[in-house]
Design an enzyme around this catalytic site. Structure first.
Site, PDB file in Angstrom:
ATOM      1  N   GLY A 136       6.869 -46.977   3.509  1.00 38.16           N
ATOM      2  CA  GLY A 136       6.019 -46.131   3.651  1.00 38.16           C
ATOM      3  C   GLY A 136       6.590 -44.614   3.155  1.00 38.16           C
ATOM      4  O   GLY A 136       6.389 -43.268   3.772  1.00 38.16           O
ATOM      5  N   ALA A 137       7.256 -44.686   1.870  1.00 40.11           N
ATOM      6  CA  ALA A 137       8.192 -43.511   1.546  1.00 40.11           C
ATOM      7  C   ALA A 137       7.394 -42.348   0.776  1.00 40.11           C
ATOM      8  O   ALA A 137       7.879 -41.516   0.321  1.00 40.11           O
ATOM      9  CB  ALA A 137       9.195 -44.034   0.597  1.00 40.11           C
ATOM     10  N   ASN A 140       9.953 -46.720   8.012  1.00 37.29           N
ATOM     11  CA  ASN A 140       9.095 -45.459   8.443  1.00 37.29           C
ATOM     12  C   ASN A 140       7.702 -45.813   8.361  1.00 37.29           C
ATOM     13  O   ASN A 140       7.001 -45.196   9.057  1.00 37.29           O
ATOM     14  CB  ASN A 140       9.528 -44.705   7.294  1.00 37.29           C
ATOM     15  CG  ASN A 140       8.487 -43.483   7.239  1.00 37.29           C
ATOM     16  OD1 ASN A 140       8.669 -42.488   8.183  1.00 37.29           O
ATOM     17  ND2 ASN A 140       7.985 -43.425   6.388  1.00 37.29           N
ATOM     18  N   LYS A 166       4.658 -48.006  19.539  1.00 40.85           N
ATOM     19  CA  LYS A 166       5.827 -47.330  19.486  1.00 40.85           C
ATOM     20  C   LYS A 166       6.744 -47.854  20.782  1.00 40.85           C
ATOM     21  O   LYS A 166       8.108 -47.702  20.251  1.00 40.85           O
ATOM     22  CB  LYS A 166       5.595 -45.985  19.489  1.00 40.85           C
ATOM     23  CG  LYS A 166       5.028 -45.499  18.002  1.00 40.85           C
ATOM     24  CD  LYS A 166       5.794 -45.790  16.703  1.00 40.85           C
ATOM     25  CE  LYS A 166       5.477 -45.240  15.514  1.00 40.85           C
ATOM     26  NZ  LYS A 166       6.103 -45.572  14.232  1.00 40.85           N
ATOM     27  N   SER A 195       8.871 -42.759  17.930  1.00 42.28           N
ATOM     28  CA  SER A 195       8.149 -41.486  18.191  1.00 42.28           C
ATOM     29  C   SER A 195       8.063 -41.059  19.720  1.00 42.28           C
ATOM     30  O   SER A 195       8.627 -41.891  20.543  1.00 42.28           O
ATOM     31  CB  SER A 195       6.514 -41.808  18.045  1.00 42.28           C
ATOM     32  OG  SER A 195       5.630 -40.728  18.385  1.00 42.28           O
ATOM     33  N   TYR A 238      -1.239 -46.855  19.979  1.00 45.82           N
ATOM     34  CA  TYR A 238      -0.296 -46.091  19.056  1.00 45.82           C
ATOM     35  C   TYR A 238       0.978 -46.143  20.060  1.00 45.82           C
ATOM     36  O   TYR A 238       2.160 -46.612  19.708  1.00 45.82           O
ATOM     37  CB  TYR A 238      -0.663 -44.871  18.650  1.00 45.82           C
ATOM     38  CG  TYR A 238       0.603 -44.153  17.812  1.00 45.82           C
ATOM     39  CD1 TYR A 238       0.909 -44.818  16.429  1.00 45.82           C
ATOM     40  CD2 TYR A 238       0.981 -43.114  18.144  1.00 45.82           C
ATOM     41  CE1 TYR A 238       1.829 -43.960  15.644  1.00 45.82           C
ATOM     42  CE2 TYR A 238       2.082 -42.556  17.719  1.00 45.82           C
ATOM     43  CZ  TYR A 238       2.477 -42.864  16.549  1.00 45.82           C
ATOM     44  OH  TYR A 238       3.453 -42.319  15.705  1.00 45.82           O
ATOM     45  N   VAL A 239       0.693 -45.782  21.201  1.00 39.56           N
ATOM     46  CA  VAL A 239       1.813 -45.788  22.235  1.00 39.56           C
ATOM     47  C   VAL A 239       2.693 -46.875  22.703  1.00 39.56           C
ATOM     48  O   VAL A 239       3.892 -47.115  22.470  1.00 39.56           O
ATOM     49  CB  VAL A 239       1.465 -45.094  23.704  1.00 39.56           C
ATOM     50  CG1 VAL A 239       2.386 -45.186  24.507  1.00 39.56           C
ATOM     51  CG2 VAL A 239       1.012 -43.466  23.475  1.00 39.56           C
ATOM     52  N   ALA A 240       1.748 -47.990  22.806  1.00 41.72           N
ATOM     53  CA  ALA A 240       2.027 -49.352  23.104  1.00 41.72           C
ATOM     54  C   ALA A 240       2.909 -49.906  21.726  1.00 41.72           C
ATOM     55  O   ALA A 240       4.041 -50.323  22.056  1.00 41.72           O
ATOM     56  CB  ALA A 240       0.971 -50.435  23.309  1.00 41.72           C
TER      57      ALA A 240
HETATM   58  N1  LIG Z   1       3.785 -36.904  12.076  1.00 38.02           N
HETATM   59  C1  LIG Z   1       3.962 -37.151  13.127  1.00 38.02           C
HETATM   60  O1  LIG Z   1       3.746 -36.203  14.254  1.00 38.02           O
HETATM   61  C2  LIG Z   1       4.983 -38.294  13.824  1.00 38.02           C
HETATM   62  C3  LIG Z   1       5.420 -38.108  14.905  1.00 38.02           C
HETATM   63  C4  LIG Z   1       6.192 -39.438  15.623  1.00 38.02           C
HETATM   64  C5  LIG Z   1       6.590 -40.412  14.758  1.00 38.02           C
HETATM   65  N2  LIG Z   1       5.659 -40.426  13.527  1.00 38.02           N
HETATM   66  C6  LIG Z   1       6.147 -41.721  12.733  1.00 38.02           C
HETATM   67  O2  LIG Z   1       6.879 -41.344  11.215  1.00 38.02           O
HETATM   68  C7  LIG Z   1       6.098 -42.320  10.522  1.00 38.02           C
HETATM   69  C8  LIG Z   1       5.937 -41.456   9.229  1.00 38.02           C
HETATM   70  O3  LIG Z   1       4.653 -40.721   9.387  1.00 38.02           O
HETATM   71  P1  LIG Z   1       4.217 -39.317   9.062  1.00 38.02           P
HETATM   72  O4  LIG Z   1       4.004 -38.629   9.750  1.00 38.02           O
HETATM   73  O5  LIG Z   1       5.135 -39.131   7.700  1.00 38.02           O
HETATM   74  O6  LIG Z   1       2.728 -39.961   8.507  1.00 38.02           O
HETATM   75  P2  LIG Z   1       2.153 -40.234   6.988  1.00 38.02           P
HETATM   76  O7  LIG Z   1       2.438 -39.368   5.813  1.00 38.02           O
HETATM   77  O8  LIG Z   1       0.741 -40.957   7.264  1.00 38.02           O
HETATM   78  O9  LIG Z   1       2.951 -41.411   6.542  1.00 38.02           O
HETATM   79  C9  LIG Z   1       2.959 -42.884   6.892  1.00 38.02           C
HETATM   80  C10 LIG Z   1       3.291 -43.663   5.663  1.00 38.02           C
HETATM   81  O10 LIG Z   1       3.085 -45.025   6.042  1.00 38.02           O
HETATM   82  C11 LIG Z   1       2.443 -45.717   5.009  1.00 38.02           C
HETATM   83  N3  LIG Z   1       1.830 -47.032   5.462  1.00 38.02           N
HETATM   84  C12 LIG Z   1       0.923 -47.128   6.391  1.00 38.02           C
HETATM   85  N4  LIG Z   1       0.636 -48.332   6.542  1.00 38.02           N
HETATM   86  C13 LIG Z   1       1.604 -49.127   5.674  1.00 38.02           C
HETATM   87  C14 LIG Z   1       1.578 -50.567   5.407  1.00 38.02           C
HETATM   88  N5  LIG Z   1       0.966 -51.426   5.911  1.00 38.02           N
HETATM   89  N6  LIG Z   1       2.435 -50.795   4.310  1.00 38.02           N
HETATM   90  C15 LIG Z   1       3.229 -49.774   3.966  1.00 38.02           C
HETATM   91  N7  LIG Z   1       3.185 -48.577   4.169  1.00 38.02           N
HETATM   92  C16 LIG Z   1       2.289 -48.359   4.981  1.00 38.02           C
HETATM   93  C17 LIG Z   1       1.404 -44.878   4.672  1.00 38.02           C
HETATM   94  O11 LIG Z   1       1.040 -44.908   3.290  1.00 38.02           O
HETATM   95  P3  LIG Z   1      -0.891 -45.060   2.864  1.00 38.02           P
HETATM   96  O12 LIG Z   1      -0.757 -43.778   2.548  1.00 38.02           O
HETATM   97  O13 LIG Z   1      -0.840 -46.389   2.003  1.00 38.02           O
HETATM   98  O14 LIG Z   1      -1.567 -45.282   4.262  1.00 38.02           O
HETATM   99  C18 LIG Z   1       2.139 -43.411   4.661  1.00 38.02           C
HETATM  100  O15 LIG Z   1       2.813 -43.219   3.391  1.00 38.02           O
HETATM  101  C19 LIG Z   1       5.197 -43.044  11.061  1.00 38.02           C
HETATM  102  O16 LIG Z   1       5.921 -44.429  11.697  1.00 38.02           O
HETATM  103  C20 LIG Z   1       4.748 -42.547  12.445  1.00 38.02           C
HETATM  104  O17 LIG Z   1       4.310 -43.223  13.383  1.00 38.02           O
HETATM  105  C21 LIG Z   1       5.131 -39.315  12.882  1.00 38.02           C
END
Ligand SMILES: NC(=O)c1ccc[n+]([C@@H]2O[C@H](COP(=O)([O-])OP(=O)(O)OC[C@H]3O[C@@H](n4cnc5c(N)ncnc54)[C@H](OP(=O)(O)O)[C@@H]3O)[C@@H](O)[C@H]2O)c1
Length: 249
Positions: free
Chosen positions: A10-11, A87, A157, A140, A153-155
């Site tokens: 998810g980079a 990620n 994480k 998270s 989502y909570v469950a």
């Molecule tokens: N932002 C926050 O406030 C926050 C807080 C706590 C934890 N997190 C965690 O941090 C991580 C990154 O989130 P982010 O905030 O950077 O949001 P984001 O920009 O939406 O990043 C999530 C990434 O995961 C990819 N992804 C989703 N489903 C996938 C799959 N099946 N296979 C491969 N890639 C997939 C997405 O790609 P697509 O574009 O293809 O969907 C996207 O690039 C997540 O695990 C999220 O739960 C975020």
């Protein structure tokens, strides 16, 4: 062969992208993966321009063959896997429990839980043989406390926290460390979706954060980089909240 190799799922956006850039700045060889070819090629160019060796591979973390191939590709290309950042994640469809669907449960759990499990399965197999490695899962604050309107989502994480601790225990004696980073609200597209792209809703969420601001993706990346490094050699089985004191309340 002296440089360390990191694989990030998810980079292509948000925290994953900031982490790829932080690892590139630290001189790692990189394999970045995601589901969007155009974003992947753009980020790859950005990383290569920094003078590091990097590759982009399309991979959906819910697909076991694609995950297996991603790990194999990394080892074939760079000879080893030192660091893996699991990620990729989704917030799914938010709303009260009474509105939750089986479909949303499967989509969210397939990405956040099965995705991490499959990544761990293939990353660990390589690292166990090497006798070294550091894995960082993205949890998270939603993996530490409840959050109204985000039950699934909570469950999912909370499950990531459990997978992290269990993997760390299974590997504690073989030189492979497994930790999680648990961010608070971070300024990415996910936060926009979480707050329905409304500045008002976002402000309300950030006002519940003692630091009174959202985190920057780079601030999460720096903690991941630390956990990946030998500076964290005795640190395993932990989940580090990077949350402006949200979970200290
Ligand atoms: N932002 C926050 O406030 C926050 C807080 C706590 C934890 N997190 C965690 O941090 C991580 C990154 O989130 P982010 O905030 O950077 O949001 P984001 O920009 O939406 O990043 C999530 C990434 O995961 C990819 N992804 C989703 N489903 C996938 C799959 N099946 N296979 C491969 N890639 C997939 C997405 O790609 P697509 O574009 O293809 O969907 C996207 O690039 C997540 O695990 C999220 O739960 C975020």
């Amino acid at each position: 062969m002296n440089k360390k190799t990191a694989l990030i799922t998810g980079a292509l956006t948000g925290i994953g992208k900031a982490t790829a850039i932080a690892f590139a700045n630290a001189g790692y060889n990189l394999v970045i993966s995601g589901r969007k070819e155009d974003l992947g090629k753009n980020l790859l160019n950005e990383l290569v321009a920094k003078g590091v060796e990097a590759e982009f591979l399309l991979a959906d973390v819910t697909d076991e063959k694609q995950v297996e191939n991603l790990v194999k590709y990394t080892v074939n290309r760079f000879g080893k896997l030192d660091v893996a950042v699991n990620n990729a994640g989704t917030e799914g469809t938010l709303g009260p429990i009474t509105e939750q669907t089986v479909e949303n449960f499967h989509t969210t759990f397939n990405t956040n839980v099965l995705g991490v499990l499959l990544c761990l399965k293939y990353e660990i197999a390589v690292m166990q043989k090497q006798g070294s490695g550091s894995i960082i899962n993205l949890s998270s604050i939603a993996g530490k406390v409840g959050m109204a309107g985000a039950s699934v989502y909570v469950a999912s994480k909370f499950a990531v926290e459990g997978l992290t601790k269990t993997a760390a225990l299974e590997l504690a004696t073989v030189g492979v460390r497994v930790n999680a980073v648990a961010p608070g609200p971070v300024e990415t597209e996910m936060l926009k979706r979480f707050t329905s792209d409304s500045e008002d809703t976002k402000e309300k969420m950030l006002s519940m954060t003692p630091a009174k601001r959202g985190g920057q993706p780079e601030e999460i990346a720096q903690t991941i980089l630390f956990l990946a490094s030998d500076k964290a050699k005795y640190l395993t089985g932990q989940s580090i909240a990077v949350d402006g004191a949200y979970t200290a309340q």
